[in-house]
Design a protein around this motif. Structure first.
Motif: not given
Length: 420
Positions: A321, A382, A414
């Protein structure tokens, strides 16, 4: 010497069944050993006040079955609700008492089968049913499973997001024991508490290729704490595709793409240069973006500095991310296969990036070895779940040896694309 067979006399016994604090005694006997009706120590079992006036039982109290006559014993008790959930329980060694060890579900219809035998071993059985009432607490815990229904790579973890935080280990155990994951072909795995509101599930090894994975919850109506009960949860069904694993060796500047155990392509690449080293370890494809605009300012590089960049990037396969991708890098083709010159991403030619983009799917595995970068975070950037060894992963289960005090990222936002 002749043997005279012993005539079996069926002896009644008395059982006391207590359902959530209510109970009566019951007995039965029959002097005819050839009677068509078998001995049934539980034949007249009833739940006091539960059926006569239609009153529903309190789900906040345990279920108990007790044999009060020394001439008979309980051999087995099975309690199951209409949703197929079994009520766990323990039977004493002498067969005198059975009691539930897990909470009853609220707003449920239970069927209880009691098996008994007399002092001569003659069997008996009684089937009873009752309904439980509404839960006392007003709060309902909701669970949302992820990812969305679809087909994924063999590295895709299952996620469970809770509607409110749960810190107590005993309460976590109640929740976790109600979350079921079934795979065909079978793949045994375990849940891991990422934090107070999120769990991840993965097998010991990657999922089998072309598997069907079904996730469901038995939490509805189950008491978690005095003020918190489980709510309804939407089940999830996903499948896996081919076993696709891409391994990048940062020291040899090469990526090998494996499909179902065979190398199908070798790709010259470039990874992160000194100061921007690519993360080592296993990552999972999070998504694919045909076009991404990448700026150095997103990772703290001052605009106008020697390291500054603002580039259009194509065929970008995201693996963190925080902005790590496998993508087309036509500007570094001369270094691909021989040097690491990126700001952390894995770069390759446009043709190779297009092939990779079309070949992989969300959930496929991308692993980096021999980089000087740190290991991919287990959580928060992630899916680095596979970087935890299996023993440590199981330590994150409330049903195993406890939750480890492993450091977790302070923020799990994110982030926008960062490196190239």
């Amino acid at each position: 010497m002749s043997h005279v067979p012993r005539t079996r006399t069926v002896v009644g016994c008395t059982l006391l069944v207590i359902a959530l604090g209510a109970g009566v005694t019951a007995c039965g006997s029959d002097d005819n050993p050839l009677s068509a009706t078998p001995y049934d120590a539980a034949d007249l079992i009833s739940f006091k006040g539960l059926t006569a006036n239609g009153k529903k039982v309190d789900p906040d109290k345990p279920l108990e079955v007790t044999a009060e006559d020394d001439d008979g014993r309980i051999t087995d008790v099975t309690a199951i609700d209409a949703a197929g959930r079994y009520l766990a329980g323990e039977l004493s060694a002498d067969g005198g008492r059975w009691h539930s060890t897990t909470p009853l579900a609220a707003n449920a219809h239970y069927t209880v089968r009691v098996s008994t035998e007399d002092e001569d071993g003659a069997p008996g059985r009684r089937v009873l049913s009752f309904d439980t009432g509404k839960p006392h607490g007003k709060k309902r815990l909701k669970v949302t499973f992820g990812p969305k229904a679809g087909t994924y790579g063999v590295g895709q973890p299952i996620t469970a997001e809770l509607s409110m935080p749960v810190k107590d280990k005993a309460q976590r155990a109640v929740i976790e024991s109600a979350l079921r994951v079934d795979s065909m072909p079978a793949a045994s795995g375990a849940w891991h508490w990422v934090d107070d509101k999120e769990l991840h599930y993965r097998p010991q090894e990657y999922w089998p290729a072309h598997a069907t994975i079904q996730v469901r919850s038995n939490l509805d109506g189950i008491k978690i704490s005095d003020r918190l009960w489980g709510g309804k949860v939407k089940p999830l069904k996903i499948s896996t595709g081919d076993r696709v694993i891409a391994v990048t060796d940062a020291s040899s500047h090469s990526m090998a793409v494996h499909k179902n155990g065979e190398v199908i392509k070798q790709i010259p690449v470039t990874t992160g240069k000194p100061g921007f080293e690519t993360r080592n370890g296993v990552k999972v494809v999070l998504g694919k973006e045909y076009f991404v605009r990448m700026r150095g300012t997103s990772i703290g590089i001052a605009e106008g500095s020697a390291e500054s960049y603002d580039l259009p990037v194509y065929y970008a396969t995201r693996v963190t991310w925080s902005g790590e991708y496998v993508h087309a890098a036509p500007w570094s083709v001369g270094s691909q296969g021989s040097a690491n010159v990126s700001h952390g991403c894995t770069g390759m030619s446009t043709d190779n990036a297009a092939w990779f983009f079309k070949t992989v799917r969300e959930g496929d595995v991308v692993e980096v070895v021999n980089s000087l970068g740190h290991t991919m975070e287990s959580f928060g950037n992630g899916f680095g779940d596979w970087n935890l060894g299996w023993d440590k992963w199981r330590m994150g289960s409330a049903l195993a040896a406890g939750t480890p005090n492993a450091p977790l990222p302070e923020e799990r936002a994110r982030l926008r694309p960062q490196s190239v």
